[in-house]
Enzyme design. Structure first.
Site, mmCIF file in Angstrom:
data_model
loop_
_atom_site.group_PDB
_atom_site.id
_atom_site.type_symbol
_atom_site.label_atom_id
_atom_site.label_comp_id
_atom_site.label_asym_id
_atom_site.label_seq_id
_atom_site.Cartn_x
_atom_site.Cartn_y
_atom_site.Cartn_z
ATOM 1 N N TYR A 46 8.326 4.765 5.475
ATOM 2 C CA TYR A 46 8.008 4.663 4.058
ATOM 3 C C TYR A 46 8.957 5.857 3.280
ATOM 4 C CZ TYR A 46 4.251 1.678 5.326
ATOM 5 O OH TYR A 46 3.597 0.457 5.496
ATOM 6 N N SER A 62 -0.579 -5.680 1.687
ATOM 7 C CA SER A 62 -0.034 -6.348 0.199
ATOM 8 C C SER A 62 -1.082 -7.252 -0.443
ATOM 9 C CB SER A 62 0.968 -7.166 0.420
ATOM 10 O OG SER A 62 2.111 -6.305 0.660
ATOM 11 N N PRO A 63 -2.430 -6.931 -0.740
ATOM 12 C CA PRO A 63 -3.491 -7.527 -1.090
ATOM 13 C C PRO A 63 -3.416 -8.038 -2.244
ATOM 14 C CG PRO A 63 -3.927 -5.123 -1.386
ATOM 15 C CD PRO A 63 -2.733 -5.255 -0.456
ATOM 16 N N GLY A 81 3.779 -14.195 -0.862
ATOM 17 C CA GLY A 81 5.179 -14.182 -0.239
ATOM 18 C C GLY A 81 5.258 -12.867 0.487
ATOM 19 N N PHE A 107 0.337 -12.007 -7.618
ATOM 20 C CA PHE A 107 0.118 -13.235 -8.260
ATOM 21 C C PHE A 107 -0.711 -12.957 -9.540
ATOM 22 C CE2 PHE A 107 -4.148 -12.687 -6.350
ATOM 23 C CZ PHE A 107 -3.940 -12.062 -5.355
HETATM 24 N N1 LIG Z 1 1.823 -2.791 8.246
HETATM 25 C C1 LIG Z 1 2.868 -3.458 7.591
HETATM 26 O O1 LIG Z 1 3.633 -3.978 7.917
HETATM 27 C C2 LIG Z 1 2.791 -3.127 6.047
HETATM 28 C C3 LIG Z 1 3.779 -3.842 5.184
HETATM 29 C C4 LIG Z 1 3.761 -3.457 3.764
HETATM 30 C C5 LIG Z 1 2.722 -2.654 3.184
HETATM 31 N N2 LIG Z 1 1.785 -1.971 3.834
HETATM 32 C C6 LIG Z 1 0.825 -1.075 3.600
HETATM 33 O O2 LIG Z 1 0.125 -1.776 2.802
HETATM 34 C C7 LIG Z 1 0.318 -0.921 1.376
HETATM 35 C C8 LIG Z 1 0.132 -1.880 0.404
HETATM 36 O O3 LIG Z 1 1.205 -2.847 0.107
HETATM 37 P P1 LIG Z 1 1.758 -3.391 -1.336
HETATM 38 O O4 LIG Z 1 2.112 -2.055 -2.265
HETATM 39 O O5 LIG Z 1 2.889 -4.434 -1.084
HETATM 40 O O6 LIG Z 1 0.358 -3.767 -1.920
HETATM 41 P P2 LIG Z 1 -0.094 -4.554 -3.101
HETATM 42 O O7 LIG Z 1 -1.216 -3.396 -3.576
HETATM 43 O O8 LIG Z 1 -0.491 -5.810 -2.941
HETATM 44 O O9 LIG Z 1 1.153 -4.521 -4.144
HETATM 45 C C9 LIG Z 1 1.322 -3.200 -4.936
HETATM 46 C C10 LIG Z 1 2.497 -3.503 -5.985
HETATM 47 O O10 LIG Z 1 1.944 -4.543 -6.555
HETATM 48 C C11 LIG Z 1 1.987 -4.280 -8.039
HETATM 49 N N3 LIG Z 1 0.765 -4.777 -8.700
HETATM 50 C C12 LIG Z 1 -0.622 -4.679 -8.233
HETATM 51 N N4 LIG Z 1 -1.352 -5.235 -8.864
HETATM 52 C C13 LIG Z 1 -0.476 -5.696 -10.076
HETATM 53 C C14 LIG Z 1 -0.619 -6.605 -11.014
HETATM 54 N N5 LIG Z 1 -2.109 -7.022 -11.506
HETATM 55 N N6 LIG Z 1 0.241 -6.653 -11.965
HETATM 56 C C15 LIG Z 1 1.403 -6.284 -11.653
HETATM 57 N N7 LIG Z 1 1.790 -5.801 -10.493
HETATM 58 C C16 LIG Z 1 0.838 -5.284 -9.833
HETATM 59 C C17 LIG Z 1 1.817 -2.546 -7.951
HETATM 60 O O11 LIG Z 1 2.382 -2.092 -9.141
HETATM 61 P P3 LIG Z 1 1.951 -0.816 -9.894
HETATM 62 O O12 LIG Z 1 2.473 0.245 -9.046
HETATM 63 O O13 LIG Z 1 2.634 -0.775 -11.174
HETATM 64 O O14 LIG Z 1 0.436 -0.978 -9.924
HETATM 65 C C18 LIG Z 1 2.890 -2.425 -6.798
HETATM 66 O O15 LIG Z 1 4.191 -2.400 -7.254
HETATM 67 C C19 LIG Z 1 1.269 -0.129 1.347
HETATM 68 O O16 LIG Z 1 1.404 1.091 0.734
HETATM 69 C C20 LIG Z 1 1.221 0.217 2.998
HETATM 70 O O17 LIG Z 1 0.226 1.284 3.261
HETATM 71 C C21 LIG Z 1 1.766 -2.116 5.573
#
Ligand SMILES: NC(=O)c1ccc[n+]([C@@H]2O[C@H](COP(=O)([O-])OP(=O)(O)OC[C@H]3O[C@@H](n4cnc5c(N)ncnc54)[C@H](OP(=O)(O)O)[C@@H]3O)[C@@H](O)[C@H]2O)c1
Length: 306
Positions: A52, A215-216, A220, A226
């Site tokens: 990261y 990525s909760p 995609g 969403f």
């Molecule tokens: N093991 C793996 O292969 C893997 C892969 C990917 C990620 N991860 C882990 O999972 C964690 C979370 O992943 P993620 O960041 O993709 O998850 P996420 O919480 O689903 O997505 C966060 C992103 O979505 C935006 N977002 C969230 N809610 C929103 C909403 N209601 N409206 C508009 N935008 C919204 C956030 O923007 P804002 O920042 O503006 O809120 C941020 O850019 C990572 O930090 C990492 O630790 C693991």
């Protein structure tokens, strides 16, 4: 905040995890504010990976929080290794070296959990076992797990590794549900019936492996959130918004609660960079959606309930 035990460990963990993949977007002060807010909300679990921000995320984390032994004791720290620039590497040398880098950047003596980030088809499980043995015996890593692994890949590793693999981190959100889809439409001639992961959810429950949902709030592969995307997900947003109103919380809390409602005690790895959104999400930690609400949301995401 709801806490669960990670089976086969002594770790009592919040069912919400702060993911740090996007941390490098923040200044030191913003990062500190986000981490401290997470702790105030009751989050005690922080997910990292050596890749990261090419290591910047781990460095910024420890700098922002001014890592010291008293703060370290309040946290459960997990990181991952095995992804290099364009390929995967589960060699002993790479795993051991990666952990040394992680510990240095996080400014800590040990990791609570180390995950292998994505399966390496060229892995020699005996080599992984040697690496884990060395890391465990030296006290650098307490527990081990995997990410994005299917049951056979876990069994293959487990045949050689004496330590029990305790976690599998997998992509899972209302808009990304292969883990449950095929089980719901078993044996039907529809795309939803395709079993893409060898029933990893049921396998994890049978083997006491804690699933962490990455990525909760995305659809995609990093397709955007969403939530609020009424063009792509009009029905889903309508249903989620209605349920959010009923509980007096935001849509983010309901998207979180939809995951935490599953009896597998799945942890939600959120990735927001915003304090407000993080607080909203935490409200979903212990909301218990009714069966009807849970299915209503699943269906509104475009899935079949036969
Ligand atoms: N093991 C793996 O292969 C893997 C892969 C990917 C990620 N991860 C882990 O999972 C964690 C979370 O992943 P993620 O960041 O993709 O998850 P996420 O919480 O689903 O997505 C966060 C992103 O979505 C935006 N977002 C969230 N809610 C929103 C909403 N209601 N409206 C508009 N935008 C919204 C956030 O923007 P804002 O920042 O503006 O809120 C941020 O850019 C990572 O930090 C990492 O630790 C693991």
């Amino acid at each position: 905040m709801k806490y669960i035990n990670i089976a086969n460990t002594d770790l009592q963990v919040s069912n919400i995890i702060m993911g740090n993949m996007r941390l490098p977007q923040l200044s030191v002060a913003e990062a500190e504010n986000l981490i401290r807010s997470a702790m105030e909300e009751g989050i005690n679990f922080f997910d990292h990976a050596d890749i990261y921000g090419k290591g910047k995320s781990e460095e910024l984390f420890s700098e922002a929080i001014q890592m010291n032994s008293s703060i370290r004791e309040k946290m459960i720290l997990q990181s991952k290794c095995g992804i290099r620039n364009g390929y995967f590497d589960f060699s002993k040398e790479h795993i051991v070296e990666s952990v040394d880098g992680i510990l240095k950047r996080l400014n800590t003596e040990y990791l609570d959990i180390l995950l292998l980030h994505r399966p390496d088809p060229l892995m020699e499980p005996a080599e992984v076992a040697e690496a884990f043995e060395e890391l465990h015996n030296s006290g650098k890593v307490k527990y081990f797990g995997v990410s994005n692994h299917n049951p056979a890949q876990i069994e293959l590793l487990q045949k050689y590794i004496p330590q029990k693999l305790v976690v599998n981190q997998l992509q899972f959100s209302i808009a990304h549900t292969p883990m449950i889809d095929s089980g719901i439409t078993l044996n039907m001639k529809v795309d939803q019936s395709i079993n893409r992961d060898m029933s990893v959810l049921e396998y994890s429950r049978l083997n006491d492996i804690t699933i962490q949902a990455w990525s909760p709030y995305q659809h995609g592969f990093f397709g955007g959130s969403f939530l609020g995307d009424v063009e792509t997900y009009p029905k889903l947003n309508e249903v989620v918004d209605n349920i959010a109103e009923k509980y007096g919380v935001t849509n983010t809390a309901i998207a979180t609660a939809w995951i935490t409602r599953h009896p597998a005690n799945i942890q939600v790895v959120l990735g927001t960079t915003k304090v407000e959104r993080l607080k909203d999400a935490c409200q979903g930690s212990d909301i218990r959606l009714t069966r009807e609400e849970w299915y209503q949301i699943y269906k509104a995401a475009g899935n079949i309930i036969p």
